[in-house]
Design a protein around this motif. Sequence first.
Motif, PDB file in Angstrom:
ATOM      1  N   ASN A 168      44.417  44.000  39.628  1.00 10.61           N
ATOM      2  CA  ASN A 168      45.559  43.670  40.287  1.00 10.61           C
ATOM      3  C   ASN A 168      45.334  43.283  41.673  1.00 10.61           C
ATOM      4  O   ASN A 168      43.905  43.759  42.307  1.00 10.61           O
ATOM      5  CB  ASN A 168      46.326  44.781  40.429  1.00 10.61           C
ATOM      6  N   ALA A 169      46.393  42.931  42.443  1.00 14.01           N
ATOM      7  CA  ALA A 169      46.245  42.415  43.960  1.00 14.01           C
ATOM      8  C   ALA A 169      47.231  43.612  44.535  1.00 14.01           C
ATOM      9  O   ALA A 169      48.101  43.761  44.102  1.00 14.01           O
ATOM     10  CB  ALA A 169      46.537  41.100  44.257  1.00 14.01           C
ATOM     11  N   VAL A 170      47.023  43.787  45.839  1.00 12.23           N
ATOM     12  CA  VAL A 170      47.719  44.932  46.314  1.00 12.23           C
ATOM     13  C   VAL A 170      48.210  44.619  47.760  1.00 12.23           C
ATOM     14  O   VAL A 170      47.557  44.017  48.664  1.00 12.23           O
ATOM     15  CB  VAL A 170      46.697  46.053  46.459  1.00 12.23           C
ATOM     16  N   ILE A 171      49.543  44.910  47.924  1.00 19.36           N
ATOM     17  CA  ILE A 171      49.787  45.107  49.565  1.00 19.36           C
ATOM     18  C   ILE A 171      50.384  46.103  49.753  1.00 19.36           C
ATOM     19  O   ILE A 171      51.088  47.018  49.101  1.00 19.36           O
ATOM     20  CB  ILE A 171      51.603  44.279  49.455  1.00 19.36           C
ATOM     21  N   LEU A 172      49.508  46.783  50.703  1.00 22.79           N
ATOM     22  CA  LEU A 172      49.474  48.016  51.300  1.00 22.79           C
ATOM     23  C   LEU A 172      50.237  48.284  52.407  1.00 22.79           C
ATOM     24  O   LEU A 172      49.630  47.560  53.552  1.00 22.79           O
ATOM     25  CB  LEU A 172      48.100  48.803  51.342  1.00 22.79           C
ATOM     26  N   LYS A 173      51.132  49.205  52.748  1.00 25.66           N
ATOM     27  CA  LYS A 173      51.817  49.663  53.878  1.00 25.66           C
ATOM     28  C   LYS A 173      51.489  51.008  54.388  1.00 25.66           C
ATOM     29  O   LYS A 173      51.744  52.055  53.673  1.00 25.66           O
ATOM     30  CB  LYS A 173      53.338  49.574  53.807  1.00 25.66           C
ATOM     31  N   PRO A 174      50.560  50.888  55.155  1.00 19.50           N
ATOM     32  CA  PRO A 174      50.058  52.349  55.825  1.00 19.50           C
ATOM     33  C   PRO A 174      51.152  53.164  56.501  1.00 19.50           C
ATOM     34  O   PRO A 174      52.233  52.463  57.043  1.00 19.50           O
ATOM     35  CB  PRO A 174      49.028  52.095  56.714  1.00 19.50           C
ATOM     36  N   PRO A 175      51.064  54.505  56.820  1.00 19.18           N
ATOM     37  CA  PRO A 175      52.077  55.072  57.745  1.00 19.18           C
ATOM     38  C   PRO A 175      51.986  54.677  59.038  1.00 19.18           C
ATOM     39  O   PRO A 175      50.896  54.526  59.590  1.00 19.18           O
ATOM     40  CB  PRO A 175      51.558  56.666  57.514  1.00 19.18           C
ATOM     41  N   GLU A 176      53.233  54.373  59.735  1.00 19.86           N
ATOM     42  CA  GLU A 176      53.291  54.055  60.939  1.00 19.86           C
ATOM     43  C   GLU A 176      52.682  55.264  61.889  1.00 19.86           C
ATOM     44  O   GLU A 176      52.215  54.978  63.126  1.00 19.86           O
ATOM     45  CB  GLU A 176      54.650  53.801  61.362  1.00 19.86           C
ATOM     46  N   GLN A 177      52.590  56.406  61.574  1.00 20.14           N
ATOM     47  CA  GLN A 177      52.068  57.500  62.502  1.00 20.14           C
ATOM     48  C   GLN A 177      50.351  57.375  62.385  1.00 20.14           C
ATOM     49  O   GLN A 177      49.938  57.936  63.376  1.00 20.14           O
ATOM     50  CB  GLN A 177      52.389  59.017  61.836  1.00 20.14           C
ATOM     51  N   THR A 178      49.891  56.964  61.357  1.00 20.72           N
ATOM     52  CA  THR A 178      48.680  57.060  61.115  1.00 20.72           C
ATOM     53  C   THR A 178      48.062  55.886  60.291  1.00 20.72           C
ATOM     54  O   THR A 178      47.549  55.972  59.282  1.00 20.72           O
ATOM     55  CB  THR A 178      48.231  58.530  60.626  1.00 20.72           C
ATOM     56  N   PRO A 179      48.067  54.736  61.040  1.00 24.49           N
ATOM     57  CA  PRO A 179      47.771  53.505  60.323  1.00 24.49           C
ATOM     58  C   PRO A 179      46.306  53.218  60.462  1.00 24.49           C
ATOM     59  O   PRO A 179      45.729  52.346  59.855  1.00 24.49           O
ATOM     60  CB  PRO A 179      48.364  52.462  61.066  1.00 24.49           C
ATOM     61  N   LEU A 180      45.328  53.637  61.511  1.00 28.64           N
ATOM     62  CA  LEU A 180      44.262  53.044  62.064  1.00 28.64           C
ATOM     63  C   LEU A 180      43.104  53.035  60.824  1.00 28.64           C
ATOM     64  O   LEU A 180      42.365  52.030  60.765  1.00 28.64           O
ATOM     65  CB  LEU A 180      43.547  53.826  63.179  1.00 28.64           C
ATOM     66  N   THR A 181      43.001  53.955  60.388  1.00 24.96           N
ATOM     67  CA  THR A 181      42.051  54.130  59.235  1.00 24.96           C
ATOM     68  C   THR A 181      42.134  52.992  57.964  1.00 24.96           C
ATOM     69  O   THR A 181      41.272  52.490  57.385  1.00 24.96           O
ATOM     70  CB  THR A 181      41.440  55.580  58.574  1.00 24.96           C
ATOM     71  N   THR A 182      43.482  53.163  57.540  1.00 24.43           N
ATOM     72  CA  THR A 182      43.585  51.999  56.587  1.00 24.43           C
ATOM     73  C   THR A 182      43.435  50.686  57.123  1.00 24.43           C
ATOM     74  O   THR A 182      42.978  49.907  56.292  1.00 24.43           O
ATOM     75  CB  THR A 182      45.267  52.122  56.061  1.00 24.43           C
TER      76      THR A 182
END
Length: 282
Positions: free
Chosen positions: A185-199
């Motif tokens: 599959n292909a993925v659209i990933l939304k990281p948490p707004e509080q902790t986005p940096l490592t994603t």
Amino acid sequence: MEGGIFAQKPIKNPEIKRTQLFINNEYVNSTSGKTFETVNPATEETICMVQEGDKADVDKAVAAARAAMKRNAPWRKMNPNERGRIMNKVADIIERDAAKIASVEVLDNGKPFQSALVDMNNGIDWFRYYAGFCDKIEGRTLAMEDGKMGFTKYEPVGVVGAITPWNFPFMMTCLKLVQSLCAGNAVILKPPEQTPLTTLMFGDIAIEAGLPPGVVNIIPGFGPTAGAAISEHPDINKVAFTGSTEVGHIIQSASGTSNLKRVTLELGGKSALIISKTADLG
């Protein structure tokens, strides 16, 4: 825990290189130009400003993901063994860069470095486990009348939207991605707004590992905008969410009122406690 990544040492003041959206194997600014701050919970100081994605950016990411899922696209034509090799390559990169990723996790999330390394180790293990699963997704042959043959063939779901929580940012990024990627599959990933940096750092990993453009897309932003755009999008085939029961209800409803996309929910409220009347609460 000794040896391996657990022998690595934390990096003081790690460099923050990635604060943009990741779409079609490129880091780009948001369409609106808006940004939001991510904060060090230990000092309450702003670490950096991150590009804020919304519906327009989700639309761009979905277009890239749909292109990656076309039948003649490299990702769809790829031999499952090659997908497995890429999964193993991702694991190798995470293992090599574990201290760097974990140090950013400490800065953005506030968890101890050794705890962050545990998260890295889980991600490594999952990518290596699912690497072996890529070429074992098998159909069945079916008994039919004379002269005929029936069979089943598993196809990728398509474009998967993934929304992850603040408490295990990189580990949940790995879990949401690897299960979808190993099945093609292909993925659209939304990281948490509080902790986005490592994603956001995963974009570099995806490129180095050899994932084709459009297969992994990362849209930092807020739930009512970027998250809602993913949940409601008619060209996203499945949503996987980890977070609150309240938001899970919203996502399930959005699926029903859009394209009836498949939904997987890992929600809160499952760990109730019974407190004795004689408990010392002092």
